[in-house]
Scaffold this motif. Structure first.
Motif, short mmCIF file in Angstrom:
data_model
loop_
_atom_site.label_atom_id
_atom_site.label_comp_id
_atom_site.label_asym_id
_atom_site.label_seq_id
_atom_site.Cartn_x
_atom_site.Cartn_y
_atom_site.Cartn_z
N LEU A 127 0.84 -1.20 0.00
CA LEU A 127 0.00 0.00 0.00
C LEU A 127 0.87 1.25 0.00
N ALA A 128 0.69 2.10 -1.01
CA ALA A 128 1.38 3.38 -1.06
C ALA A 128 0.34 4.50 -0.99
N LEU A 129 0.63 5.51 -0.19
CA LEU A 129 -0.27 6.66 -0.05
C LEU A 129 0.52 7.91 -0.40
N SER A 219 -1.93 -4.19 11.09
CA SER A 219 -1.59 -4.67 9.76
C SER A 219 -0.09 -4.87 9.60
N THR A 220 0.28 -5.96 8.95
CA THR A 220 1.70 -6.22 8.66
C THR A 220 2.04 -5.97 7.19
N THR A 221 1.08 -5.52 6.41
CA THR A 221 1.31 -5.24 5.00
C THR A 221 2.29 -4.07 4.86
N PRO A 222 3.29 -4.18 3.99
CA PRO A 222 4.22 -3.05 3.79
C PRO A 222 3.49 -1.82 3.27
N TYR A 238 0.38 14.82 9.49
CA TYR A 238 -0.46 13.62 9.49
C TYR A 238 0.32 12.41 8.97
N ALA A 239 1.17 12.64 7.98
CA ALA A 239 2.01 11.55 7.48
C ALA A 239 2.98 11.09 8.55
N GLU A 240 3.55 12.03 9.28
CA GLU A 240 4.48 11.69 10.36
C GLU A 240 3.78 10.86 11.44
N ARG A 241 2.56 11.25 11.75
CA ARG A 241 1.80 10.48 12.76
C ARG A 241 1.52 9.07 12.26
N PHE A 242 1.08 8.97 11.01
CA PHE A 242 0.78 7.66 10.43
C PHE A 242 2.02 6.77 10.45
N ALA A 243 3.15 7.33 10.04
CA ALA A 243 4.39 6.54 9.99
C ALA A 243 4.83 6.09 11.38
N SER A 244 4.54 6.89 12.38
CA SER A 244 4.96 6.54 13.74
C SER A 244 4.03 5.53 14.39
N ASN A 248 5.34 -1.17 9.76
CA ASN A 248 5.81 -1.44 8.40
C ASN A 248 5.53 -0.28 7.46
N THR A 249 5.70 0.95 7.96
CA THR A 249 5.44 2.14 7.16
C THR A 249 6.71 2.98 7.03
N ALA A 250 7.04 3.34 5.80
CA ALA A 250 8.15 4.25 5.54
C ALA A 250 7.59 5.55 4.98
#
Length: 279
Positions: A127-129, A219-222, A238-244, A248-250
């Motif tokens: 999944l890419a956002l 979720s363990t999906t990359p 919001y991206a920083e929060r999601f990644a933290s 499995n989020t970069a």
């Protein structure tokens, strides 16, 4: 009807629910990558599609019903995130896409992509956002103003086109030229598309992403986030929060880019997507 650009990107269509679903693609063998737009249209993905294809991927950027070049017309009922996610699965079925598939979403298309992953509506392998809606980050004010039935009913064609022009100009940031703005705005000259867009605005509700957060944390999906740092609509915080918070989020940050960073840094974004989807 099909048409091919100089880059080899083809616009073609398939029937879904009795209407034409228009999409951009490069016709070749290779793993499919489904590219979803939000309050814009498939045009947001065009700058990176040839590079994805060069890496051996098969990019597919679809126009949602009633938007872009697709037929049909959205209503408040069919423009919700769950309803659009269900439509996307029917689109994938019409293309005979089976098995795990990589999905990327921009803007509200990112909410649809998250829904597909969490609810296993489509088997999402990665999944890419890209400057996606998350948590309670949406709807943005320029979209929310059309949520009221009274405001939507009273909106003229000029009101919608003016609002879209201002939003597109801001979203393109440093890439904005009069020609590119006109290119992005072209679908909204059709009254049916304007009505569909207002239905999408009317159905915009952050509960659709807030409700996904607990499952996303399990979720363990990359996952990959690509973010234009100058986005005034979907802020990088919001991206920083999601990644933290989401495993499995970069996060790849794109400096000096706005809400449609594919136009500001297509090479950098394409490389990030290719590296992620071919890992």
């Amino acid at each position: 009807m099909s048409e091919t650009s100089e880059t080899g990107v083809l616009r073609t269509g398939v029937q879904v629910d009795g209407e034409s679903a228009s999409y951009l693609t490069v016709e070749q063998d290779g793993p499919a990558v489904l590219l979803l737009h939000g309050t814009y249209w498939s045009r947001v993905w065009l700058p990176v599609m040839d590079r994805l294809a060069e890496a051996g991927l098969r990019p597919i950027a679809v126009d949602l019903p009633g938007l872009g070049r697709s037929g049909g017309e959205l209503t408040l009922k069919t423009a919700t995130v769950p309803a659009i996610a269900d439509w996307v699965t029917r689109f994938a079925s019409a293309l005979k896409i089976s098995g795990p598939i990589a999905v990327a979403g921009h803007d509200i298309g990112g909410a649809v992509a998250q829904h597909l992953l969490v609810h296993d509506v489509l088997e999402v392998s990665r999944l890419a956002l890209v400057n996606s809606v998350t948590y309670d980050s949406w709807p943005a004010p320029h979209v929310a103003r059309f949520r009221s039935p009274g405001d939507a009913a009273g909106a003229t064609a000029d009101d919608v086109l003016d609002a879209r022009r201002r939003a597109v100009t801001a979203a393109l940031a440093g890439a904005a030229t009069e020609q590119l703005i006109t290119d992005y705005l072209e679908p909204w000259t059709d009254a049916r598309v304007r009505r569909s867009w207002m239905a999408l605005a009317g159905a915009a509700d952050s509960r659709y992403t807030l409700d996904l957060a607990p499952a996303l944390r399990r979720s363990t999906t990359p996952k990959l986030l690509i973010w234009g740092e100058e986005d005034a609509f979907e802020k990088v915080e919001y991206a920083e929060r999601f990644a933290s918070e989401i495993p499995n989020t970069a996060l790849v940050r794109i400096p000096d880019a706005g809400h449609i960073p594919t136009e500001n840094a297509p090479g950098e974004i394409a490389r990030a997507l290719v590296d992620f989807f071919t890992a």
